[in-house]
Design a protein around this motif. Structure first.
Motif, mmCIF file in Angstrom:
data_model
loop_
_atom_site.group_PDB
_atom_site.id
_atom_site.type_symbol
_atom_site.label_atom_id
_atom_site.label_comp_id
_atom_site.label_asym_id
_atom_site.label_seq_id
_atom_site.Cartn_x
_atom_site.Cartn_y
_atom_site.Cartn_z
ATOM 1 N N ALA A 139 14.882 3.351 1.294
ATOM 2 C CA ALA A 139 15.283 2.100 0.639
ATOM 3 C C ALA A 139 16.769 1.827 0.833
ATOM 4 O O ALA A 139 17.177 0.691 1.137
ATOM 5 N N LEU A 140 17.582 2.841 0.647
ATOM 6 C CA LEU A 140 19.026 2.667 0.847
ATOM 7 C C LEU A 140 19.340 2.289 2.291
ATOM 8 O O LEU A 140 20.223 1.464 2.553
ATOM 9 N N LEU B 112 15.966 -4.819 -5.811
ATOM 10 C CA LEU B 112 16.043 -3.478 -6.388
ATOM 11 C C LEU B 112 14.724 -2.766 -6.134
ATOM 12 O O LEU B 112 13.655 -3.378 -6.245
ATOM 13 N N ILE B 113 14.809 -1.487 -5.787
ATOM 14 C CA ILE B 113 13.623 -0.641 -5.685
ATOM 15 C C ILE B 113 13.680 0.397 -6.799
ATOM 16 O O ILE B 113 14.709 1.056 -6.996
ATOM 17 N N ALA C 30 0.815 -1.218 0.000
ATOM 18 C CA ALA C 30 0.000 0.000 0.000
ATOM 19 C C ALA C 30 0.844 1.262 0.000
ATOM 20 O O ALA C 30 0.518 2.241 -0.675
ATOM 21 N N VAL C 31 1.933 1.264 0.759
ATOM 22 C CA VAL C 31 2.786 2.451 0.893
ATOM 23 C C VAL C 31 4.243 2.014 0.838
ATOM 24 O O VAL C 31 4.578 0.856 1.135
ATOM 25 N N GLY D 5 9.977 -2.108 3.719
ATOM 26 C CA GLY D 5 11.019 -2.372 4.707
ATOM 27 C C GLY D 5 10.971 -3.791 5.223
ATOM 28 O O GLY D 5 12.008 -4.445 5.389
ATOM 29 N N SER D 6 9.753 -4.307 5.457
ATOM 30 C CA SER D 6 9.613 -5.669 5.958
ATOM 31 C C SER D 6 9.871 -6.716 4.889
ATOM 32 O O SER D 6 10.008 -7.902 5.187
ATOM 33 N N ARG D 7 9.928 -6.279 3.620
ATOM 34 C CA ARG D 7 10.187 -7.209 2.510
ATOM 35 C C ARG D 7 11.594 -7.035 1.932
ATOM 36 O O ARG D 7 11.887 -7.567 0.857
ATOM 37 N N ALA D 8 12.433 -6.302 2.609
ATOM 38 C CA ALA D 8 13.755 -5.991 2.056
ATOM 39 C C ALA D 8 14.521 -7.249 1.661
ATOM 40 O O ALA D 8 15.215 -7.273 0.642
#
Length: 358
Positions: free
Chosen positions: A89-90, A72-73, A58-59, A64-67
């Motif tokens: 992300a970094l 790649l983002i 959603a946001v 972060g929990s799926r890092a």
């Protein structure tokens, strides 16, 4: 054995995300579109129709929990979100691609570059117009010495849109980083710097022409490069008669090219680079440019120059290669910051009516 595909999280599924990034990611060997970040149900349905296996968040904070599940983002959300989303992300250890402009200021771009360097992560800016057909053709002509010493580079990214469409891109709020200077200007300035090197002086004129418009919609930028070449760059939504995309004048010949690269139109129409049997990025001979001297190309002067095929897929192919090898990304943040230096100088020049030295 084939390497496991790199999993991509795409933030935003508006124009940039759905028309450019998602199709090009999907067309790249070694990349897979894993997650799309959007809370808009209509856009989710649109993404699911083309990529049935895609997941959603959603946001951006949900990533972060799926890092650990992503490699790649890609940030294709509104301009004002680029810096905070890229920073987040970094900080969780993910390489990042950001749509242009990466930031509102060169200082912010360099801060992001420092963070990426500190974490040892790839950070690149999506400047797809480096793979436009006319730009690739011009680079070859310059490499071949076909124009002699270039004296002036004219580049136009003009449209006829007499009524504003609204939205953040046309907002007058400085926080939105809207207007054509930072939108199309990011493209034409980047191309000029790639072709002719660093800028030393910048002059600009920027206007809000259309009734109801809030942000600049008719802007001219003049760059003096360190090597003496002068670039005259035009971006406009108010051009009733479109000029040549490129007019490049050298000591022995000039090159004139009309018409935009066809790749954006193809992507908007739903055509894809991976379509079997389709030749991607080619344009009809009627749109090829001309090279010559002493006469207008519109009256038959000069020799026809076949336009090389455009190649937007090359950007993500280079990103995938850089991620696997640790090599240089196809567009660096150092280059993006240099473009922002010019855009900031142009904004100041237009506001103050002065020439700005860099």
């Amino acid at each position: 054995m084939t390497a496991t595909p790199l999993r991509v999280g795409l933030v935003g599924y508006g124009l940039a995300g759905s028309v450019f990034h998602a199709p090009l990611i999907a067309a790249t060997e070694g990349l897979v579109l894993d997650t799309v970040v959007t809370s808009n149900e209509e856009r989710r349905q649109q993404a699911r129709a083309e990529f049935p296996d895609v997941r959603f968040a959603a946001v951006p904070g949900d990533l972060g929990s799926r890092a650990a599940e992503l490699d790649l983002i890609v940030i294709a959300s509104p301009n004002k979100t680029h810096v905070p989303v890229a920073t987040a992300a970094l900080e969780v250890g993910l390489p990042v691609v950001v749509d242009k402009p990466i930031a509102g200021t060169a200082a912010e771009a360099r801060e992001l570059a420092a963070l990426a360097d500190e974490r040892g992560l790839l950070l690149s800016v999506f400047q797809n117009r480096r793979w436009d057909n006319d730009f690739l053709t011009l680079r070859k002509l310059l490499a071949d010495g076909a124009l002699g010493d270039v004296q002036r580079f004219e580049s136009r990214f003009e449209r006829w849109r007499p009524r504003p469409k609204g939205g953040w891109r046309e907002s007058g709020d400085p926080l939105e980083i809207g207007g054509l200077l930072y939108d199309l200007g990011s493209h034409v300035v980047d191309q000029a710097l790639v072709l002719f090197g660093p800028a030393v002086r910048v002059y600009a004129e920027s206007d809000v022409r259309r009734p109801g418009a809030q942000a600049d919609d008719d802007t001219f930028i003049a760059i003096t490069h360190a090597n003496g070449v002068r670039s005259h760059l035009y971006v406009s939504a108010t051009t009733a008669q479109l000029g040549p995309r490129f007019r490049v004048l050298g000591s022995t010949a000039g090159y004139v090219k009309y018409g935009l690269d066809p790749q954006e139109a193809a992507l908007r129409e739903g055509r894809r680079p991976a379509t079997a049997g389709e030749v991607w990025g080619e344009e009809p001979e009627s749109q090829w440019g001309r090279l010559g001297s002493g006469e207008s190309p519109l009256t038959g002067g000069g020799a026809v120059v076949p336009t090389l095929p455009g190649d937007y897929p090359a950007y993500y192919a280079a990103v995938a290669h850089a991620l696997r090898t640790g090599g240089r990304p196809p567009v660096t943040v150092t280059e993006a910051a240099a473009t922002l230096d010019v855009l900031e100088a142009a904004r100041r020049s237009a506001r103050e009516g002065t020439t700005v030295r860099l």
